[in-house]
Design a protein around this motif. Sequence first.
Motif, PDB file in Angstrom:
ATOM      1  N   ASP A  35       0.827  -1.205   0.000  1.00  0.00           N
ATOM      2  CA  ASP A  35       0.000   0.000   0.000  1.00  0.00           C
ATOM      3  C   ASP A  35       0.864   1.260   0.000  1.00  0.00           C
ATOM      4  N   ILE A  36       0.827   1.976  -1.108  1.00  0.00           N
ATOM      5  CA  ILE A  36       1.618   3.209  -1.227  1.00  0.00           C
ATOM      6  C   ILE A  36       0.672   4.404  -1.107  1.00  0.00           C
ATOM      7  N   MET A  37       0.941   5.293  -0.159  1.00  0.00           N
ATOM      8  CA  MET A  37       0.065   6.459   0.094  1.00  0.00           C
ATOM      9  C   MET A  37       0.897   7.740   0.041  1.00  0.00           C
ATOM     10  N   ASP A  38       0.228   8.807  -0.448  1.00  0.00           N
ATOM     11  CA  ASP A  38       0.975  10.050  -0.671  1.00  0.00           C
ATOM     12  C   ASP A  38       0.564  11.227   0.211  1.00  0.00           C
ATOM     13  N   GLY A  39      -0.416  11.041   1.085  1.00  0.00           N
ATOM     14  CA  GLY A  39      -0.851  12.165   1.923  1.00  0.00           C
ATOM     15  C   GLY A  39      -1.657  13.198   1.163  1.00  0.00           C
ATOM     16  N   VAL A  40      -1.974  12.927  -0.118  1.00  0.00           N
ATOM     17  CA  VAL A  40      -2.765  13.851  -0.938  1.00  0.00           C
ATOM     18  C   VAL A  40      -4.043  13.134  -1.391  1.00  0.00           C
ATOM     19  N   PHE A  41      -3.850  12.019  -2.073  1.00  0.00           N
ATOM     20  CA  PHE A  41      -5.026  11.224  -2.483  1.00  0.00           C
ATOM     21  C   PHE A  41      -5.718  10.620  -1.264  1.00  0.00           C
ATOM     22  N   VAL A  42      -4.926  10.229  -0.286  1.00  0.00           N
ATOM     23  CA  VAL A  42      -5.461   9.723   0.990  1.00  0.00           C
ATOM     24  C   VAL A  42      -4.795  10.504   2.136  1.00  0.00           C
ATOM     25  N   PRO A  43      -5.470  10.578   3.280  1.00  0.00           N
ATOM     26  CA  PRO A  43      -4.928  11.407   4.372  1.00  0.00           C
ATOM     27  C   PRO A  43      -3.861  10.699   5.202  1.00  0.00           C
ATOM     28  N   ASN A  44      -2.964   9.972   4.547  1.00  0.00           N
ATOM     29  CA  ASN A  44      -1.916   9.256   5.281  1.00  0.00           C
ATOM     30  C   ASN A  44      -0.757   9.026   4.321  1.00  0.00           C
ATOM     31  N   ILE A  45       0.433   8.813   4.866  1.00  0.00           N
ATOM     32  CA  ILE A  45       1.621   8.496   4.059  1.00  0.00           C
ATOM     33  C   ILE A  45       2.156   7.169   4.583  1.00  0.00           C
ATOM     34  N   SER A  46       2.428   6.216   3.679  1.00  0.00           N
ATOM     35  CA  SER A  46       2.892   4.907   4.165  1.00  0.00           C
ATOM     36  C   SER A  46       4.384   4.753   3.928  1.00  0.00           C
ATOM     37  N   PHE A  47       4.768   4.177   2.814  1.00  0.00           N
ATOM     38  CA  PHE A  47       6.188   3.997   2.504  1.00  0.00           C
ATOM     39  C   PHE A  47       6.382   4.160   1.007  1.00  0.00           C
ATOM     40  N   GLY A  48       7.617   4.392   0.621  1.00  0.00           N
ATOM     41  CA  GLY A  48       7.893   4.675  -0.792  1.00  0.00           C
ATOM     42  C   GLY A  48       9.012   3.823  -1.360  1.00  0.00           C
ATOM     43  N   PHE A  49       9.630   4.309  -2.426  1.00  0.00           N
ATOM     44  CA  PHE A  49      10.555   3.492  -3.206  1.00  0.00           C
ATOM     45  C   PHE A  49      11.790   2.978  -2.458  1.00  0.00           C
ATOM     46  N   PRO A  50      12.381   3.740  -1.538  1.00  0.00           N
ATOM     47  CA  PRO A  50      13.550   3.155  -0.846  1.00  0.00           C
ATOM     48  C   PRO A  50      13.195   1.876  -0.087  1.00  0.00           C
ATOM     49  N   VAL A  65       0.807  -4.128  -6.088  1.00  0.00           N
ATOM     50  CA  VAL A  65       1.073  -2.770  -5.598  1.00  0.00           C
ATOM     51  C   VAL A  65      -0.170  -1.893  -5.749  1.00  0.00           C
ATOM     52  N   HIS A  66      -0.641  -1.374  -4.637  1.00  0.00           N
ATOM     53  CA  HIS A  66      -1.863  -0.553  -4.583  1.00  0.00           C
ATOM     54  C   HIS A  66      -1.446   0.901  -4.360  1.00  0.00           C
ATOM     55  N   LEU A  67      -1.580   1.694  -5.428  1.00  0.00           N
ATOM     56  CA  LEU A  67      -1.130   3.086  -5.365  1.00  0.00           C
ATOM     57  C   LEU A  67      -2.274   4.006  -4.963  1.00  0.00           C
ATOM     58  N   MET A  68      -2.209   4.514  -3.742  1.00  0.00           N
ATOM     59  CA  MET A  68      -3.197   5.497  -3.276  1.00  0.00           C
ATOM     60  C   MET A  68      -2.557   6.864  -3.378  1.00  0.00           C
ATOM     61  N   ILE A  69      -2.296   7.246  -4.630  1.00  0.00           N
ATOM     62  CA  ILE A  69      -1.568   8.486  -4.897  1.00  0.00           C
ATOM     63  C   ILE A  69      -2.206   9.192  -6.095  1.00  0.00           C
ATOM     64  N   VAL A  70      -1.989  10.505  -6.164  1.00  0.00           N
ATOM     65  CA  VAL A  70      -2.424  11.237  -7.355  1.00  0.00           C
ATOM     66  C   VAL A  70      -1.411  10.965  -8.469  1.00  0.00           C
ATOM     67  N   GLU A  71      -1.854  11.072  -9.697  1.00  0.00           N
ATOM     68  CA  GLU A  71      -1.000  10.904 -10.876  1.00  0.00           C
ATOM     69  C   GLU A  71      -0.121   9.634 -10.842  1.00  0.00           C
ATOM     70  N   PRO A  72      -0.749   8.480 -10.583  1.00  0.00           N
ATOM     71  CA  PRO A  72       0.059   7.250 -10.476  1.00  0.00           C
ATOM     72  C   PRO A  72       0.813   6.916 -11.760  1.00  0.00           C
ATOM     73  N   ASN A 140     -12.653   3.022   3.381  1.00  0.00           N
ATOM     74  CA  ASN A 140     -12.081   4.191   2.717  1.00  0.00           C
ATOM     75  C   ASN A 140     -10.568   4.090   2.842  1.00  0.00           C
ATOM     76  N   PRO A 141      -9.830   4.183   1.715  1.00  0.00           N
ATOM     77  CA  PRO A 141      -8.399   3.926   1.759  1.00  0.00           C
ATOM     78  C   PRO A 141      -7.651   4.948   2.618  1.00  0.00           C
ATOM     79  N   GLY A 142      -6.556   4.487   3.183  1.00  0.00           N
ATOM     80  CA  GLY A 142      -5.704   5.379   3.974  1.00  0.00           C
ATOM     81  C   GLY A 142      -5.188   4.744   5.252  1.00  0.00           C
ATOM     82  N   TYR A 143      -5.938   3.803   5.780  1.00  0.00           N
ATOM     83  CA  TYR A 143      -5.549   3.194   7.059  1.00  0.00           C
ATOM     84  C   TYR A 143      -5.909   1.718   7.083  1.00  0.00           C
TER      85      TYR A 143
END
Length: 216
Positions: A35-50, A65-72, A140-143
């Motif tokens: 679950d990848i979150m960006d704090g914009v599409f969903v109100p939380n940030i999870s982890f990223g590419f590193p 891979v579930h992208l909960m991000i804008v402009e995936p 609702n995605p985010g948590y």
Amino acid sequence: MNHKIAPSLLAANFLNLQRDIEMINQSEADWLHLDIMDGVFVPNISFGFPILDALKSVCRKPMDVHLMIVEPQKFIPEIKAMGAYMMNVHYEACTHLHRTVAAIKEAGMKAAVTLNPHTPISLLEDILQDLDMVLLMSVNPGYGGQKFIEHSVEKTARLKDMILSKGLNTLIEVDGGVNMQTAKRLLDVGADVLVAGSFVFNAPDPLKTIQELKAL
Ligand code: DX5
Ligand code: ZN
């Protein structure tokens, strides 16, 4: 039943990710759900590419891979490079969804479109034939750890009818609030893949819990 189980790493112990991924490797899980979150599409940030880069050397299950991000669509090359099997983008985050789905497939990945709980399946009418999978959000995605939205069972049944009536074999994945009871009900109406985060990782014996979900 030959349904798939995809434990969600979001509920793993982030101080012991290698241990938890090795547990998934040994388990009957079919995929690892990320679950990848960006704090914009969903109100939380999870982890990223590193983090994803680090775990790709340990994980032996196909990565979902579930992208909960804008402009995936911007990240298709990065998601491919991490070795993803399935790339899920949200319907609500893609203006040019058809182009994005085509680009995911051209990159050599399976393509899935995710719907938020309020997004009707009728919006898939003209894209379903191009998809390998539809991911229905049952929270609702985010948590992780949220309560299952009951309407998701009926929504899954209607999506199954839509897929069968078109003569397609698109998979249906359901994500959020999955436990033994909700899993059974979702499988009964045609879900093919179940994501389970807290139910697996908070269980006293996650390996056994995965086995029990597989045996449903
Ligand atoms: C929610 C994520 C889910 C989450 C599910 O935004 O997409 O994959 O990890 O967690 P549980 O199974 O705890 O509801
Ligand atoms: Zn998810």
